[in-house]
Scaffold this motif. Sequence first.
Motif, PDB file in Angstrom:
ATOM      1  N   ARG A  55      21.087  86.229  35.803  1.00 18.59           N
ATOM      2  CA  ARG A  55      21.818  85.626  34.693  1.00 18.59           C
ATOM      3  C   ARG A  55      21.013  84.515  34.020  1.00 18.59           C
ATOM      4  NH1 ARG A  55      27.190  84.694  38.130  1.00 18.59           N
ATOM      5  NH2 ARG A  55      27.473  82.944  36.675  1.00 18.59           N
ATOM      6  N   ASP A  56      21.482  84.089  32.854  1.00 19.32           N
ATOM      7  CA  ASP A  56      20.909  82.939  32.162  1.00 19.32           C
ATOM      8  C   ASP A  56      21.629  81.677  32.620  1.00 19.32           C
ATOM      9  OD1 ASP A  56      19.181  84.534  30.491  1.00 19.32           O
ATOM     10  OD2 ASP A  56      20.956  85.040  29.297  1.00 19.32           O
ATOM     11  N   PHE A  57      20.922  80.547  32.510  1.00 24.56           N
ATOM     12  CA  PHE A  57      21.516  79.246  32.828  1.00 24.56           C
ATOM     13  C   PHE A  57      21.231  78.310  31.668  1.00 24.56           C
ATOM     14  CE2 PHE A  57      21.321  74.985  34.895  1.00 24.56           C
ATOM     15  CZ  PHE A  57      22.634  74.924  35.335  1.00 24.56           C
ATOM     16  N   LEU A  58      22.103  78.363  30.671  1.00 22.74           N
ATOM     17  CA  LEU A  58      21.948  77.529  29.477  1.00 22.74           C
ATOM     18  C   LEU A  58      22.890  76.337  29.494  1.00 22.74           C
ATOM     19  CD1 LEU A  58      21.638  80.274  26.705  1.00 22.74           C
ATOM     20  CD2 LEU A  58      19.901  79.395  28.284  1.00 22.74           C
ATOM     21  N   SER A  59      23.902  76.379  30.353  1.00 22.08           N
ATOM     22  CA  SER A  59      24.929  75.342  30.440  1.00 22.08           C
ATOM     23  C   SER A  59      25.439  75.323  31.869  1.00 22.08           C
ATOM     24  CB  SER A  59      26.079  75.674  29.484  1.00 22.08           C
ATOM     25  OG  SER A  59      27.269  74.992  29.835  1.00 22.08           O
ATOM     26  N   ASN A  60      25.910  74.167  32.316  1.00 22.06           N
ATOM     27  CA  ASN A  60      26.538  74.130  33.641  1.00 22.06           C
ATOM     28  C   ASN A  60      27.750  75.039  33.707  1.00 22.06           C
ATOM     29  OD1 ASN A  60      25.446  70.926  33.394  1.00 22.06           O
ATOM     30  ND2 ASN A  60      24.970  72.038  35.282  1.00 22.06           N
ATOM     31  N   HIS A 101      17.245  87.805  23.486  1.00 22.21           N
ATOM     32  CA  HIS A 101      16.215  88.825  23.310  1.00 22.21           C
ATOM     33  C   HIS A 101      15.367  89.071  24.558  1.00 22.21           C
ATOM     34  CE1 HIS A 101      16.957  89.352  19.029  1.00 22.21           C
ATOM     35  NE2 HIS A 101      17.093  88.045  18.953  1.00 22.21           N
ATOM     36  N   ALA A 102      15.505  88.247  25.594  1.00 21.13           N
ATOM     37  CA  ALA A 102      14.751  88.452  26.833  1.00 21.13           C
ATOM     38  C   ALA A 102      15.663  89.038  27.893  1.00 21.13           C
ATOM     39  CB  ALA A 102      14.161  87.129  27.312  1.00 21.13           C
ATOM     40  N   SER A 103      15.170  90.032  28.605  1.00 20.22           N
ATOM     41  CA  SER A 103      15.973  90.672  29.654  1.00 20.22           C
ATOM     42  C   SER A 103      15.906  89.911  30.968  1.00 20.22           C
ATOM     43  CB  SER A 103      15.487  92.109  29.865  1.00 20.22           C
ATOM     44  OG  SER A 103      14.113  92.118  30.244  1.00 20.22           O
ATOM     45  N   VAL A 104      15.022  88.900  31.052  1.00 19.45           N
ATOM     46  CA  VAL A 104      14.901  88.105  32.276  1.00 19.45           C
ATOM     47  C   VAL A 104      15.712  86.820  32.131  1.00 19.45           C
ATOM     48  CG1 VAL A 104      12.611  89.049  32.782  1.00 19.45           C
ATOM     49  CG2 VAL A 104      12.798  86.942  31.429  1.00 19.45           C
ATOM     50  N   PRO A 105      16.046  86.149  33.250  1.00 17.21           N
ATOM     51  CA  PRO A 105      16.824  84.909  33.163  1.00 17.21           C
ATOM     52  C   PRO A 105      16.127  83.837  32.340  1.00 17.21           C
ATOM     53  CG  PRO A 105      16.822  85.728  35.413  1.00 17.21           C
ATOM     54  CD  PRO A 105      15.839  86.567  34.659  1.00 17.21           C
ATOM     55  N   VAL A 106      16.896  83.133  31.517  1.00 18.49           N
ATOM     56  CA  VAL A 106      16.406  81.995  30.739  1.00 18.49           C
ATOM     57  C   VAL A 106      17.129  80.744  31.223  1.00 18.49           C
ATOM     58  CG1 VAL A 106      16.255  80.955  28.447  1.00 18.49           C
ATOM     59  CG2 VAL A 106      15.828  83.410  28.738  1.00 18.49           C
ATOM     60  N   ILE A 107      16.362  79.689  31.504  1.00 18.71           N
ATOM     61  CA  ILE A 107      16.884  78.438  32.055  1.00 18.71           C
ATOM     62  C   ILE A 107      16.729  77.329  31.019  1.00 18.71           C
ATOM     63  CG2 ILE A 107      16.598  76.691  33.855  1.00 18.71           C
ATOM     64  CD1 ILE A 107      15.351  78.921  35.613  1.00 18.71           C
ATOM     65  N   ASN A 108      17.793  76.570  30.837  1.00 15.13           N
ATOM     66  CA  ASN A 108      17.760  75.398  29.957  1.00 15.13           C
ATOM     67  C   ASN A 108      17.172  74.222  30.724  1.00 15.13           C
ATOM     68  OD1 ASN A 108      18.229  73.217  28.298  1.00 15.13           O
ATOM     69  ND2 ASN A 108      20.370  73.685  27.884  1.00 15.13           N
TER      70      ASN A 108
END
Length: 352
Positions: A49-54, A160-167
Amino acid sequence: MPKVATEASKASKQAGKNARKGESARKSAVRKDTLLTPETLPAPVLAGRDFLSNLDMTAGELRAVLDTAHSMKRGEWRAVKPLAGLSIALVFEKASLRTRTTFDVGMYQLGGHAITLSNTEIGLGTRERVSDVARNLERWVDAVMGRVYLQQTLQELAQHASVPVINGLSDMLHPAQLLADYQTIEEGFGTDLRGRRVVYIGDGNNLANSHIHMGILTGTDVTIVTPVGYEPNAGVLMDAVRAGVKVTLTNDLAAIAGADVLYTDVWISMGQEAEADIRRRAFQGYQVTPEMLDTLAPHGIFLHCLPAHYGEETVPEATEHPKSRVFDQAENRLHAQKALMYHLMGDLKPRW
Protein backbone atom coordinates in the motif's frame (compact mmCIF):
# COMPACT_ATOMS: atom_id res chain seq x y z
CA MET A 1 41.71 30.42 17.98
CA PRO A 2 41.67 27.11 19.92
CA LYS A 3 38.29 25.70 20.88
CA VAL A 4 37.70 25.89 24.62
CA ALA A 5 35.27 23.40 26.09
CA THR A 6 33.25 24.65 29.05
CA GLU A 7 32.55 22.40 32.00
CA ALA A 8 28.88 22.28 30.96
CA SER A 9 29.71 21.24 27.40
CA LYS A 10 32.15 18.60 28.69
CA ALA A 11 29.49 17.22 31.01
CA SER A 12 26.91 17.21 28.22
CA LYS A 13 29.33 15.43 25.87
CA GLN A 14 30.19 12.82 28.51
CA ALA A 15 26.49 12.28 29.25
CA GLY A 16 25.92 11.63 25.57
CA LYS A 17 28.77 9.12 25.48
CA ASN A 18 27.44 7.37 28.57
CA ALA A 19 23.95 7.20 27.04
CA ARG A 20 25.33 5.64 23.85
CA LYS A 21 27.36 3.12 25.87
CA GLY A 22 24.26 2.24 27.85
CA GLU A 23 22.25 1.82 24.67
CA SER A 24 24.94 -0.42 23.17
CA ALA A 25 25.10 -2.52 26.31
CA ARG A 26 21.32 -2.84 26.42
CA LYS A 27 21.15 -4.05 22.83
CA SER A 28 24.07 -6.47 23.24
CA ALA A 29 22.27 -7.94 26.23
CA VAL A 30 19.22 -8.94 24.18
CA ARG A 31 18.59 -12.60 24.94
CA LYS A 32 19.00 -14.96 22.03
CA ASP A 33 15.50 -16.33 22.55
CA THR A 34 14.05 -12.86 21.91
CA LEU A 35 15.81 -12.43 18.55
CA LEU A 36 13.42 -12.82 15.64
CA THR A 37 13.98 -15.36 12.90
CA PRO A 38 12.49 -15.45 9.39
CA GLU A 39 9.87 -17.83 10.77
CA THR A 40 8.83 -15.58 13.68
CA LEU A 41 8.55 -12.24 11.86
CA PRO A 42 5.18 -10.51 12.27
CA ALA A 43 2.93 -10.41 9.22
CA PRO A 44 3.27 -7.14 7.28
CA VAL A 45 0.01 -5.25 7.81
CA LEU A 46 0.37 -2.62 5.06
CA ALA A 47 1.72 -4.85 2.30
CA GLY A 48 1.90 -3.11 -1.07
CA ARG A 49 0.00 0.00 0.00
CA ASP A 50 0.86 3.70 -0.15
CA PHE A 51 1.53 5.75 2.98
CA LEU A 52 0.66 9.36 2.20
CA SER A 53 -1.19 10.11 5.46
CA ASN A 54 -1.41 8.60 8.92
CA LEU A 55 -5.06 7.93 8.07
CA ASP A 56 -3.86 5.48 5.41
CA MET A 57 -3.66 3.02 8.30
CA THR A 58 -6.18 1.92 10.90
CA ALA A 59 -5.62 2.17 14.63
CA GLY A 60 -4.84 -1.55 14.68
CA GLU A 61 -2.32 -1.22 11.85
CA LEU A 62 -0.68 1.72 13.63
CA ARG A 63 -0.38 -0.47 16.72
CA ALA A 64 1.38 -3.18 14.70
CA VAL A 65 3.83 -0.66 13.17
CA LEU A 66 4.68 0.92 16.52
CA ASP A 67 5.08 -2.49 18.18
CA THR A 68 7.55 -3.35 15.42
CA ALA A 69 9.38 -0.06 15.91
CA HIS A 70 9.77 -0.73 19.65
CA SER A 71 10.96 -4.28 18.91
CA MET A 72 13.51 -3.00 16.39
CA LYS A 73 14.82 -0.47 18.90
CA ARG A 74 15.28 -3.27 21.44
CA GLY A 75 17.56 -5.00 18.93
CA GLU A 76 15.29 -7.99 18.32
CA TRP A 77 15.63 -7.77 14.50
CA ARG A 78 19.43 -8.00 14.33
CA ALA A 79 19.42 -11.58 13.07
CA VAL A 80 17.06 -11.01 10.12
CA LYS A 81 17.26 -9.12 6.81
CA PRO A 82 13.62 -9.19 5.67
CA LEU A 83 14.11 -6.70 2.80
CA ALA A 84 17.19 -8.38 1.31
CA GLY A 85 17.35 -7.86 -2.44
CA LEU A 86 14.81 -5.00 -2.39
CA SER A 87 15.43 -1.33 -3.12
CA ILE A 88 13.81 2.03 -2.44
CA ALA A 89 14.19 5.35 -4.27
CA LEU A 90 14.46 8.39 -1.98
CA VAL A 91 13.26 11.44 -3.92
CA PHE A 92 14.10 14.86 -2.46
CA GLU A 93 12.77 18.23 -3.54
CA LYS A 94 13.65 19.57 -0.07
CA ALA A 95 16.87 19.40 1.93
CA SER A 96 17.11 16.70 4.57
CA LEU A 97 19.28 15.36 7.38
CA ARG A 98 17.03 13.03 9.39
CA THR A 99 14.76 11.78 6.58
CA ARG A 100 17.62 10.94 4.21
CA THR A 101 19.87 9.35 6.82
CA THR A 102 17.22 7.28 8.57
CA PHE A 103 15.54 5.90 5.46
CA ASP A 104 18.93 5.07 3.93
CA VAL A 105 20.41 3.49 7.07
CA GLY A 106 17.11 1.78 7.86
CA MET A 107 16.90 0.14 4.44
CA TYR A 108 20.51 -1.05 4.81
CA GLN A 109 19.83 -2.53 8.24
CA LEU A 110 16.86 -4.45 6.84
CA GLY A 111 19.05 -5.90 4.10
CA GLY A 112 17.92 -3.68 1.22
CA HIS A 113 19.38 -0.80 -0.77
CA ALA A 114 18.39 2.88 -0.99
CA ILE A 115 19.20 5.26 -3.84
CA THR A 116 18.94 9.01 -3.23
CA LEU A 117 17.66 11.20 -6.06
CA SER A 118 17.72 14.99 -5.78
CA ASN A 119 15.35 17.20 -7.70
CA THR A 120 18.33 18.58 -9.60
CA GLU A 121 18.71 15.12 -11.10
CA ILE A 122 15.02 14.36 -11.65
CA GLY A 123 13.26 17.69 -12.13
CA LEU A 124 9.83 16.49 -10.95
CA GLY A 125 7.23 18.13 -13.15
CA THR A 126 9.81 20.21 -15.05
CA ARG A 127 12.42 17.98 -16.66
CA GLU A 128 9.94 15.09 -16.64
CA ARG A 129 6.28 14.66 -15.87
CA VAL A 130 5.64 13.26 -12.39
CA SER A 131 3.68 10.40 -13.97
CA ASP A 132 6.65 9.48 -16.19
CA VAL A 133 9.01 9.48 -13.20
CA ALA A 134 6.61 7.15 -11.40
CA ARG A 135 6.38 4.78 -14.37
CA ASN A 136 10.15 4.63 -14.64
CA LEU A 137 10.85 4.11 -10.94
CA GLU A 138 8.28 1.32 -10.60
CA ARG A 139 10.29 -0.74 -13.13
CA TRP A 140 13.51 -0.49 -11.12
CA VAL A 141 12.72 -0.16 -7.40
CA ASP A 142 10.32 -1.71 -4.92
CA ALA A 143 9.15 1.49 -3.20
CA VAL A 144 9.47 5.26 -3.48
CA MET A 145 9.82 7.79 -0.65
CA GLY A 146 9.20 11.42 -1.56
CA ARG A 147 10.11 14.52 0.46
CA VAL A 148 8.39 17.15 -1.66
CA TYR A 149 6.75 20.55 -1.66
CA LEU A 150 3.22 19.54 -2.65
CA GLN A 151 0.99 16.72 -1.41
CA GLN A 152 -0.36 16.61 -4.98
CA THR A 153 3.07 15.44 -6.20
CA LEU A 154 2.92 12.42 -3.90
CA GLN A 155 -0.64 11.67 -4.94
CA GLU A 156 0.41 11.73 -8.59
CA LEU A 157 3.39 9.47 -7.90
CA ALA A 158 1.12 7.04 -6.06
CA GLN A 159 -1.50 7.14 -8.82
CA HIS A 160 0.98 6.14 -11.51
CA ALA A 161 3.44 3.87 -9.64
CA SER A 162 2.50 0.27 -8.87
CA VAL A 163 4.95 0.16 -5.94
CA PRO A 164 4.34 1.68 -2.48
CA VAL A 165 4.85 5.45 -2.21
CA ILE A 166 5.78 6.94 1.18
CA ASN A 167 5.23 10.54 2.25
CA GLY A 168 8.54 11.71 3.71
CA LEU A 169 7.12 15.25 4.01
CA SER A 170 4.81 17.50 2.03
CA ASP A 171 3.21 20.90 2.49
CA MET A 172 0.10 19.20 3.89
CA LEU A 173 1.33 16.30 6.04
CA HIS A 174 4.37 14.71 7.67
CA PRO A 175 3.11 11.24 8.63
CA ALA A 176 6.46 9.42 8.90
CA GLN A 177 7.60 11.98 11.47
CA LEU A 178 4.50 11.33 13.55
CA LEU A 179 5.28 7.62 13.75
CA ALA A 180 8.59 8.49 15.42
CA ASP A 181 6.87 11.10 17.60
CA TYR A 182 4.34 8.63 18.92
CA GLN A 183 6.98 5.97 19.47
CA THR A 184 8.72 8.55 21.67
CA ILE A 185 5.48 9.44 23.46
CA GLU A 186 4.78 5.74 24.12
CA GLU A 187 8.25 5.35 25.61
CA GLY A 188 7.20 7.84 28.26
CA PHE A 189 3.52 7.01 28.74
CA GLY A 190 2.90 3.45 27.54
CA THR A 191 0.82 2.28 24.60
CA ASP A 192 -2.61 3.41 25.84
CA LEU A 193 -2.55 7.13 25.13
CA ARG A 194 -6.27 7.81 25.38
CA GLY A 195 -6.85 11.12 27.12
CA ARG A 196 -3.20 12.18 27.16
CA ARG A 197 -2.93 15.89 26.42
CA VAL A 198 -0.79 16.65 23.37
CA VAL A 199 -0.40 20.39 22.82
CA TYR A 200 1.09 21.70 19.59
CA ILE A 201 2.22 25.34 19.61
CA GLY A 202 3.17 27.41 16.59
CA ASP A 203 2.32 27.31 12.91
CA GLY A 204 -0.70 25.23 11.90
CA ASN A 205 1.41 23.46 9.29
CA ASN A 206 1.94 19.88 8.12
CA LEU A 207 3.00 18.80 11.62
CA ALA A 208 -0.13 20.26 13.21
CA ASN A 209 -2.25 18.54 10.55
CA SER A 210 -0.62 15.17 11.16
CA HIS A 211 -1.01 15.58 14.93
CA ILE A 212 -4.76 15.88 14.38
CA HIS A 213 -4.72 12.66 12.35
CA MET A 214 -2.80 10.86 15.10
CA GLY A 215 -5.32 12.08 17.65
CA ILE A 216 -8.00 10.36 15.57
CA LEU A 217 -6.05 7.09 15.60
CA THR A 218 -4.83 7.07 19.21
CA GLY A 219 -7.40 8.94 21.28
CA THR A 220 -5.00 11.60 22.48
CA ASP A 221 -6.52 14.94 23.45
CA VAL A 222 -4.99 17.24 20.82
CA THR A 223 -4.83 21.01 21.29
CA ILE A 224 -3.42 23.32 18.61
CA VAL A 225 -2.23 26.73 19.83
CA THR A 226 -1.60 29.19 16.98
CA PRO A 227 -1.83 32.92 16.29
CA VAL A 228 -4.98 34.05 14.49
CA GLY A 229 -4.73 33.22 10.80
CA TYR A 230 -2.28 30.32 11.19
CA GLU A 231 -4.71 27.53 12.07
CA PRO A 232 -4.44 23.97 10.66
CA ASN A 233 -5.94 22.94 7.32
CA ALA A 234 -9.75 23.00 7.28
CA GLY A 235 -9.95 19.68 5.45
CA VAL A 236 -7.86 17.99 8.13
CA LEU A 237 -10.10 19.46 10.82
CA MET A 238 -13.07 17.98 8.95
CA ASP A 239 -11.35 14.58 9.15
CA ALA A 240 -11.59 14.90 12.93
CA VAL A 241 -15.22 16.03 12.77
CA ARG A 242 -16.14 13.03 10.59
CA ALA A 243 -14.36 10.72 13.02
CA GLY A 244 -16.21 12.24 15.97
CA VAL A 245 -12.95 13.37 17.56
CA LYS A 246 -12.64 16.68 19.40
CA VAL A 247 -9.67 18.91 18.54
CA THR A 248 -9.17 22.13 20.51
CA LEU A 249 -8.06 25.22 18.56
CA THR A 250 -6.97 28.24 20.57
CA ASN A 251 -4.73 31.29 20.59
CA ASP A 252 -4.43 31.16 24.39
CA LEU A 253 -0.98 30.10 25.61
CA ALA A 254 -2.55 29.11 28.93
CA ALA A 255 -3.65 25.89 27.19
CA ILE A 256 -0.07 24.63 27.56
CA ALA A 257 -0.29 24.31 31.35
CA GLY A 258 -0.47 20.72 32.55
CA ALA A 259 0.14 19.18 29.11
CA ASP A 260 1.63 15.70 28.89
CA VAL A 261 3.35 16.54 25.61
CA LEU A 262 4.35 19.94 24.24
CA TYR A 263 5.35 20.00 20.57
CA THR A 264 6.61 22.79 18.35
CA ASP A 265 8.03 23.27 14.86
CA VAL A 266 9.69 26.06 12.90
CA TRP A 267 7.72 29.21 12.18
CA ILE A 268 9.19 29.53 8.68
CA SER A 269 9.17 26.32 6.66
CA MET A 270 11.17 25.75 3.48
CA GLY A 271 9.53 27.75 0.71
CA GLN A 272 8.15 30.42 3.08
CA GLU A 273 11.28 32.56 3.33
CA ALA A 274 9.54 35.53 1.67
CA GLU A 275 7.10 35.61 4.62
CA ALA A 276 9.83 35.46 7.27
CA ASP A 277 9.43 38.95 8.76
CA ILE A 278 5.63 38.76 8.81
CA ARG A 279 5.73 35.36 10.47
CA ARG A 280 8.26 36.37 13.11
CA ARG A 281 6.00 39.24 14.15
CA ALA A 282 2.89 37.03 14.17
CA PHE A 283 4.53 34.37 16.36
CA GLN A 284 5.97 36.67 19.01
CA GLY A 285 5.25 35.09 22.39
CA TYR A 286 4.96 31.55 20.99
CA GLN A 287 8.59 30.61 21.68
CA VAL A 288 9.09 27.46 23.78
CA THR A 289 11.37 28.30 26.72
CA PRO A 290 12.47 26.43 29.86
CA GLU A 291 9.95 28.52 31.81
CA MET A 292 7.18 27.25 29.55
CA LEU A 293 8.35 23.65 30.04
CA ASP A 294 8.12 24.13 33.79
CA THR A 295 4.34 24.59 33.39
CA LEU A 296 3.86 21.13 31.87
CA ALA A 297 2.66 18.18 33.92
CA PRO A 298 5.44 16.86 36.21
CA HIS A 299 5.95 13.93 33.84
CA GLY A 300 5.47 16.11 30.73
CA ILE A 301 7.84 16.00 27.78
CA PHE A 302 8.90 18.40 25.03
CA LEU A 303 9.24 17.38 21.37
CA HIS A 304 10.51 19.19 18.27
CA CYS A 305 10.92 17.49 14.88
CA LEU A 306 14.09 19.50 14.09
CA PRO A 307 15.85 21.38 12.64
CA ALA A 308 15.34 24.03 15.30
CA HIS A 309 15.60 27.72 14.48
CA TYR A 310 16.99 28.78 17.82
CA GLY A 311 15.87 32.23 18.87
CA GLU A 312 12.56 31.78 17.05
CA GLU A 313 10.26 28.87 17.99
CA THR A 314 12.55 27.63 20.78
CA VAL A 315 15.92 28.07 22.47
CA PRO A 316 18.80 25.63 23.17
CA GLU A 317 17.94 25.59 26.86
CA ALA A 318 14.58 24.01 25.94
CA THR A 319 15.88 21.24 23.65
CA GLU A 320 18.48 20.43 26.32
CA HIS A 321 15.98 20.67 29.20
CA PRO A 322 15.38 17.57 31.40
CA LYS A 323 11.86 17.36 29.94
CA SER A 324 13.15 17.37 26.37
CA ARG A 325 13.01 14.12 24.38
CA VAL A 326 14.02 15.85 21.15
CA PHE A 327 17.04 13.68 20.41
CA ASP A 328 15.31 10.43 21.43
CA GLN A 329 12.63 11.53 18.98
CA ALA A 330 15.23 12.04 16.24
CA GLU A 331 16.69 8.58 16.90
CA ASN A 332 13.24 7.06 16.65
CA ARG A 333 12.94 8.26 13.06
CA LEU A 334 15.22 5.31 12.26
CA HIS A 335 13.23 2.69 14.15
CA ALA A 336 9.77 3.93 13.15
CA GLN A 337 10.64 4.21 9.46
CA LYS A 338 12.28 0.78 9.45
CA ALA A 339 9.04 -0.57 10.86
CA LEU A 340 7.03 1.29 8.23
CA MET A 341 9.17 -0.02 5.37
CA TYR A 342 8.93 -3.56 6.69
CA HIS A 343 5.15 -3.45 6.90
CA LEU A 344 4.86 -1.95 3.40
CA MET A 345 7.50 -4.12 1.70
CA GLY A 346 7.89 -7.22 3.88
CA ASP A 347 5.82 -9.44 1.57
CA LEU A 348 7.82 -8.54 -1.54
CA LYS A 349 10.40 -10.79 -3.21
CA PRO A 350 13.31 -9.59 -5.37
CA ARG A 351 12.31 -9.25 -9.02
CA TRP A 352 15.79 -9.81 -10.44
